[in-house]
Scaffold this active site. Structure first.
Site, PDB file in Angstrom:
ATOM      1  N   CYS A 155       0.737  -0.788   0.152  1.00  0.00           N
ATOM      2  CA  CYS A 155      -0.238  -0.244  -0.004  1.00  0.00           C
ATOM      3  C   CYS A 155       1.323   1.603  -0.108  1.00  0.00           C
ATOM      4  O   CYS A 155       0.766   1.779  -1.165  1.00  0.00           O
ATOM      5  CB  CYS A 155      -1.146  -0.323   1.233  1.00  0.00           C
ATOM      6  SG  CYS A 155      -1.929   1.589   1.463  1.00  0.00           S
TER       7      CYS A 155
ATOM      8  N   CYS B  95      -1.571   1.605  -2.978  1.00  0.00           N
ATOM      9  CA  CYS B  95      -2.512   2.628  -2.753  1.00  0.00           C
ATOM     10  C   CYS B  95      -1.816   4.416  -2.468  1.00  0.00           C
ATOM     11  O   CYS B  95      -2.823   5.222  -3.926  1.00  0.00           O
ATOM     12  CB  CYS B  95      -3.485   2.682  -1.258  1.00  0.00           C
ATOM     13  SG  CYS B  95      -3.705   0.878  -1.087  1.00  0.00           S
TER      14      CYS B  95
ATOM     15  N   LYS C  41       0.153   5.411  -6.478  1.00  0.00           N
ATOM     16  CA  LYS C  41      -1.010   4.975  -6.959  1.00  0.00           C
ATOM     17  C   LYS C  41      -1.461   6.290  -6.987  1.00  0.00           C
ATOM     18  O   LYS C  41      -2.016   7.293  -7.896  1.00  0.00           O
ATOM     19  CB  LYS C  41      -2.063   4.320  -7.156  1.00  0.00           C
ATOM     20  CG  LYS C  41      -3.334   3.248  -8.206  1.00  0.00           C
ATOM     21  CD  LYS C  41      -4.864   4.087  -7.210  1.00  0.00           C
ATOM     22  CE  LYS C  41      -4.885   3.940  -6.405  1.00  0.00           C
ATOM     23  NZ  LYS C  41      -5.644   2.587  -5.879  1.00  0.00           N
TER      24      LYS C  41
ATOM     25  N   GLY D 249      -9.407  -5.986 -16.767  1.00  0.00           N
ATOM     26  CA  GLY D 249      -9.742  -4.640 -16.672  1.00  0.00           C
ATOM     27  C   GLY D 249      -9.911  -4.478 -15.137  1.00  0.00           C
ATOM     28  O   GLY D 249     -11.446  -4.302 -14.886  1.00  0.00           O
TER      29      GLY D 249
ATOM     30  N   TYR E  63      -8.950  -3.321 -11.140  1.00  0.00           N
ATOM     31  CA  TYR E  63      -9.160  -1.927 -11.006  1.00  0.00           C
ATOM     32  C   TYR E  63      -7.882  -0.619 -11.378  1.00  0.00           C
ATOM     33  O   TYR E  63      -7.583  -0.178 -11.198  1.00  0.00           O
ATOM     34  CB  TYR E  63      -9.672  -1.204  -9.456  1.00  0.00           C
ATOM     35  CG  TYR E  63      -8.759  -1.661  -7.857  1.00  0.00           C
ATOM     36  CD1 TYR E  63      -7.872  -0.815  -7.782  1.00  0.00           C
ATOM     37  CD2 TYR E  63      -8.493  -3.457  -8.341  1.00  0.00           C
ATOM     38  CE1 TYR E  63      -6.517  -1.437  -6.288  1.00  0.00           C
ATOM     39  CE2 TYR E  63      -7.631  -3.737  -7.156  1.00  0.00           C
ATOM     40  CZ  TYR E  63      -7.205  -2.792  -5.845  1.00  0.00           C
ATOM     41  OH  TYR E  63      -6.240  -2.869  -4.716  1.00  0.00           O
TER      42      TYR E  63
ATOM     43  N   GLU F 250      -6.844   1.894 -13.266  1.00  0.00           N
ATOM     44  CA  GLU F 250      -6.296   3.631 -12.850  1.00  0.00           C
ATOM     45  C   GLU F 250      -5.117   2.842 -13.192  1.00  0.00           C
ATOM     46  O   GLU F 250      -5.022   5.173 -13.468  1.00  0.00           O
ATOM     47  CB  GLU F 250      -5.653   2.677 -11.095  1.00  0.00           C
ATOM     48  CG  GLU F 250      -7.101   2.967 -10.711  1.00  0.00           C
ATOM     49  CD  GLU F 250      -6.893   2.187  -9.540  1.00  0.00           C
ATOM     50  OE1 GLU F 250      -7.801   2.549  -8.305  1.00  0.00           O
ATOM     51  OE2 GLU F 250      -6.180   1.715  -8.448  1.00  0.00           O
TER      52      GLU F 250
ATOM     53  N   HIS G  75     -27.353  21.630  -1.060  1.00  0.00           N
ATOM     54  CA  HIS G  75     -27.682  21.875  -2.802  1.00  0.00           C
ATOM     55  C   HIS G  75     -26.314  23.218  -2.683  1.00  0.00           C
ATOM     56  O   HIS G  75     -26.469  23.886  -1.960  1.00  0.00           O
ATOM     57  CB  HIS G  75     -28.793  22.471  -2.727  1.00  0.00           C
ATOM     58  CG  HIS G  75     -28.718  22.935  -3.991  1.00  0.00           C
ATOM     59  ND1 HIS G  75     -29.605  22.318  -5.282  1.00  0.00           N
ATOM     60  CD2 HIS G  75     -29.055  23.823  -5.291  1.00  0.00           C
ATOM     61  CE1 HIS G  75     -29.407  22.329  -6.532  1.00  0.00           C
ATOM     62  NE2 HIS G  75     -29.182  24.260  -6.070  1.00  0.00           N
TER      63      HIS G  75
ATOM     64  N   GLU H  14     -26.646  14.561  -3.388  1.00  0.00           N
ATOM     65  CA  GLU H  14     -27.959  15.140  -2.991  1.00  0.00           C
ATOM     66  C   GLU H  14     -28.722  14.514  -4.100  1.00  0.00           C
ATOM     67  O   GLU H  14     -29.382  13.835  -3.402  1.00  0.00           O
ATOM     68  CB  GLU H  14     -27.855  16.831  -2.831  1.00  0.00           C
ATOM     69  CG  GLU H  14     -27.906  16.989  -4.326  1.00  0.00           C
ATOM     70  CD  GLU H  14     -29.027  19.314  -4.467  1.00  0.00           C
ATOM     71  OE1 GLU H  14     -29.562  19.166  -3.913  1.00  0.00           O
ATOM     72  OE2 GLU H  14     -27.776  19.463  -5.215  1.00  0.00           O
TER      73      GLU H  14
HETATM   74  C1  FAD Z   1      -1.601  -1.003  -7.435  1.00  0.00           C
HETATM   75  C2  FAD Z   1      -1.916  -1.188  -6.288  1.00  0.00           C
HETATM   76  C3  FAD Z   1      -2.938   0.089  -6.111  1.00  0.00           C
HETATM   77  C4  FAD Z   1      -3.727  -1.232  -4.774  1.00  0.00           C
HETATM   78  N1  FAD Z   1      -4.578   0.301  -4.348  1.00  0.00           N
HETATM   79  C5  FAD Z   1      -4.939   0.530  -2.998  1.00  0.00           C
HETATM   80  C6  FAD Z   1      -6.012   1.188  -2.909  1.00  0.00           C
HETATM   81  O1  FAD Z   1      -6.381   2.179  -3.466  1.00  0.00           O
HETATM   82  N2  FAD Z   1      -6.981   1.401  -1.849  1.00  0.00           N
HETATM   83  C7  FAD Z   1      -6.983  -0.125  -0.823  1.00  0.00           C
HETATM   84  O2  FAD Z   1      -7.755  -0.422  -0.388  1.00  0.00           O
HETATM   85  N3  FAD Z   1      -5.930  -1.235  -1.180  1.00  0.00           N
HETATM   86  C8  FAD Z   1      -5.410  -1.189  -3.238  1.00  0.00           C
HETATM   87  N4  FAD Z   1      -4.556  -1.987  -2.789  1.00  0.00           N
HETATM   88  C9  FAD Z   1      -3.682  -3.461  -2.369  1.00  0.00           C
HETATM   89  C10 FAD Z   1      -3.339  -3.143  -1.343  1.00  0.00           C
HETATM   90  O3  FAD Z   1      -2.035  -2.292  -1.365  1.00  0.00           O
HETATM   91  C11 FAD Z   1      -3.203  -4.152  -0.533  1.00  0.00           C
HETATM   92  O4  FAD Z   1      -4.672  -4.753   0.001  1.00  0.00           O
HETATM   93  C12 FAD Z   1      -2.611  -4.364   1.056  1.00  0.00           C
HETATM   94  O5  FAD Z   1      -1.534  -3.854   1.327  1.00  0.00           O
HETATM   95  C13 FAD Z   1      -2.035  -5.208   1.665  1.00  0.00           C
HETATM   96  O6  FAD Z   1      -1.284  -4.984   2.736  1.00  0.00           O
HETATM   97  P1  FAD Z   1      -1.095  -6.556   3.860  1.00  0.00           P
HETATM   98  O7  FAD Z   1      -0.445  -6.400   5.073  1.00  0.00           O
HETATM   99  O8  FAD Z   1      -1.975  -8.052   3.857  1.00  0.00           O
HETATM  100  O9  FAD Z   1       0.339  -6.896   2.314  1.00  0.00           O
HETATM  101  P2  FAD Z   1       1.388  -6.208   1.668  1.00  0.00           P
HETATM  102  O10 FAD Z   1       1.397  -4.758   2.049  1.00  0.00           O
HETATM  103  O11 FAD Z   1       1.626  -6.177   0.656  1.00  0.00           O
HETATM  104  O12 FAD Z   1       2.963  -6.548   2.597  1.00  0.00           O
HETATM  105  C14 FAD Z   1       3.152  -7.922   2.569  1.00  0.00           C
HETATM  106  C15 FAD Z   1       5.322  -7.825   3.321  1.00  0.00           C
HETATM  107  O13 FAD Z   1       5.570  -8.730   3.256  1.00  0.00           O
HETATM  108  C16 FAD Z   1       6.580  -8.699   2.561  1.00  0.00           C
HETATM  109  N5  FAD Z   1       7.044  -9.918   2.200  1.00  0.00           N
HETATM  110  C17 FAD Z   1       6.651 -11.319   1.776  1.00  0.00           C
HETATM  111  N6  FAD Z   1       7.008 -12.813   1.554  1.00  0.00           N
HETATM  112  C18 FAD Z   1       8.551 -12.355   2.923  1.00  0.00           C
HETATM  113  C19 FAD Z   1       8.844 -12.752   3.643  1.00  0.00           C
HETATM  114  N7  FAD Z   1       9.163 -13.920   3.215  1.00  0.00           N
HETATM  115  N8  FAD Z   1       9.627 -12.523   4.636  1.00  0.00           N
HETATM  116  C20 FAD Z   1       9.526 -11.831   4.994  1.00  0.00           C
HETATM  117  N9  FAD Z   1       8.741 -10.480   3.801  1.00  0.00           N
HETATM  118  C21 FAD Z   1       8.278 -10.453   3.076  1.00  0.00           C
HETATM  119  C22 FAD Z   1       6.384  -8.140   1.034  1.00  0.00           C
HETATM  120  O14 FAD Z   1       7.954  -7.081   1.197  1.00  0.00           O
HETATM  121  C23 FAD Z   1       5.061  -6.851   2.141  1.00  0.00           C
HETATM  122  O15 FAD Z   1       6.059  -6.095   2.593  1.00  0.00           O
HETATM  123  C24 FAD Z   1      -3.486  -1.448  -4.022  1.00  0.00           C
HETATM  124  C25 FAD Z   1      -2.259  -2.739  -4.475  1.00  0.00           C
HETATM  125  C26 FAD Z   1      -1.665  -2.413  -5.596  1.00  0.00           C
HETATM  126  C27 FAD Z   1      -0.585  -3.469  -6.013  1.00  0.00           C
END
Ligand code: FAD
Length: 460
Positions: free
Chosen positions: A43, A48, A51, A177, A179, A183, A437, A442
């Protein structure tokens, strides 16, 4: 205090892992967190936040154009991609430092390393060091997937690289197709690229309300984005410094950049999960119960790695609920119903609750209220655009079960409408609310005439 090195080992420092680690530490647990890339996760680092910064940048073009109808004379505007990327990167670095500081303040030990599960009570770091833990939380998120291999796939980029392109590509092909695809199509087009979206399905934004899908496509096309559905990129050929995307329809589309946004895969591979007995669900994510507990009792998983609802606020809630459940003495489930969602495409989408199709399949009677009109701002600017607002109402109970908006400010409007939907507000409650308004929102409280009423469709 347990006999283990730590009470909790969190693998992954993204939205979910950071929240879980901090709250568990505040509950008194000794916590270690491993992050293999950058603290903040998808994120903050490549999702997010960056982006949305690029989306803001891309929208100035339309603002400059619209200003003319309001009497402004502007000098010829120019755009510099390296400046945008540099400024975006320094904001991301600031956020990464803030996340790190928050964890350190909560006395969470951060290890900058990949971590895998060696056994149910042991995490192994990249240097071979083992850390024993009473509980392990898998919060490893997901990664872009490129779908079935095609010739020349090595030339395609994903959203990860899109944030670091050296120059703004003049011609871009975006396959997908969903989000993220739309975007980035909006970002590139707004900044001045010629964009072609290629999607194998019948229409873009699968899973969204059908009116929304049609409206977004129509408006994107009005803004000059080409949308080809029912076909896919079959091969990518290099042509000097450029590429040619060969579509399954036989068409060749020359491009400076081919981006694939064709879904994301949970980070479950080579994590030692199978060996430890952690089961994988049919959706490809870690299988968990409603408390995010995996098939191994002291191992939990939250966020995108469970592939439930892949959004940042959901990962954060799940991380918090996990910490309260395991370390706060307060078992907490996360409600995944009525999660609002947005697409920051151009036009923007906000949605919460049931689509018309879902309501018609589930409810006895579904009432639809729909308004489509030219927003006031577009009158003087002369911009050829319309907004769509749609309410899906349970005809038996009068409850508003879905709200779908396309147009400027849709995401902000739906965040607020989601409170009403979550509170089980009725259409009569909406109608009793005084209009504000002149606004677009609205219309949500002034739609008196039903557009349609449907009785439940017979099951197949
Ligand atoms: C381009 C894009 C735009 C997005 N826009 C939105 C948005 O507008 N709104 C929204 O709500 N969500 C959005 N999302 C989704 C959102 O980013 C994810 O849902 C969110 O980050 C999930 O959080 P998480 O903690 O599950 O995983 P992540 O944030 O992916 O964190 C996982 C972390 O684990 C680390 N990792 C992985 N494997 C290992 C390992 N074996 N050892 C140590 N570290 C490891 C990774 O490096 C990463 O930093 C977007 C995603 C993308 C790709």
């Amino acid at each position: 205090m347990s006999d283990y090195d730590v009470d909790l080992f969190v693998i992954g420092g993204g939205s979910g892992g950071v929240r879980a680690a901090r709250i568990a530490a505040q509950h008194g647990a000794r916590v270690m967190l491993a992050e293999e890339y950058r603290v903040g996760g998808t994120c903050v680092i490549r999702g997010c936040v960056p982006k949305k910064l690029l989306v803001y940048a891309s929208r100035f073009r339309a603002e400059f154009e619209d200003a003319v109808g309001y009497g402004w004379t502007l000098p010829q505007s120019t755009f510099d991609w390296p400046t945008l990327i540099r400024n975006k990167d320094s904001e991301i670095a600031r956020l990464e430092a803030a996340y790190t500081a928050t964890l350190e303040k909560a006395r969470v030990t951060i290890v900058k390393s990949r971590a895998v599960i060696a056994d149910a009570r042991t995490v192994r770091l990249a240097d071979g060091k083992d850390v024993s833990a009473a509980h392990i939380l898998i919060a490893t998120g997901g990664a872009p997937s490129y779908g079935d291999p095609i010739p020349g796939i090595e030339h395609a980029i994903s959203s990860n690289q899109a944030f670091h392109l050296p120059d703004l590509p003049a011609h871009v092909v975006v396959q997908g197709g969903g989000y993220i695809a739309l975007e980035f199509a909006g970002i590139f087009a707004g900044l001045g690229s010629h964009v072609t979206v290629v999607y194998r399905g019948e229409n873009i934004l699968r899973g969204f309300d059908d009116d929304v899908r049609q409206h977004v496509r129509m408006d994107m096309e009005k803004r000059g984005i080409r949308v080809f559905t029912g076909c896919k990129v079959a091969a990518i050929e290099r042509m000097g410094a450029r590429f040619s995307a060969l579509l399954s329809s036989g068409m060749h589309v020359p491009a400076d950049c081919v981006m694939f946004a064709t879904g994301r895969t949970p980070h479950v591979a080579r994590m030692g999960l199978k060996e430890t007995g952690v089961e994988i669900a049919k959706n490809g994510g870690v299988a968990v119960d409603e408390y995010s507990r995996s098939s191994v009792p002291n191992i939990y998983a939250i966020g995108d790695v469970t592939n439930r609802v892949n959004l940042t606020p959901v990962a954060i809630r799940e991380g918090h609920a996990f910490a309260d459940t395991v370390f706060g003495g307060k078992p907490t489930k996360v409600d995944h119903v009525n999660v609002p969602t947005a697409v920051f495409s151009d036009p923007e989408v906000g949605a919460v609750g049931l689509t018309e199709a879902e309501a018609r399949a589930r409810l006895n009677r579904t009432d639809i209220y729909r308004a489509m009109f030219r927003p006031l701002k577009a009158t003087l600017s002369g911009r050829d655009t319309t907004v769509l607002l749609k309410l899906v109402v349970d005809g038996d109970t009068d409850r508003v079960v879905g709200c779908h908006i396309v147009g400027e400010g849709a995401a902000e409007m739906v965040q607020l409408a989601a409170i009403a939907v979550k509170m089980r507000a009725t259409k009569a409650d909406f109608d009793a609310t005084m209009a504000l308004h002149p606004t677009t929102a609205e219309e949500l409280v002034t739609m008196r005439q039903k557009s349609a009423t449907y009785a439940r469709e017979a099951a197949e």
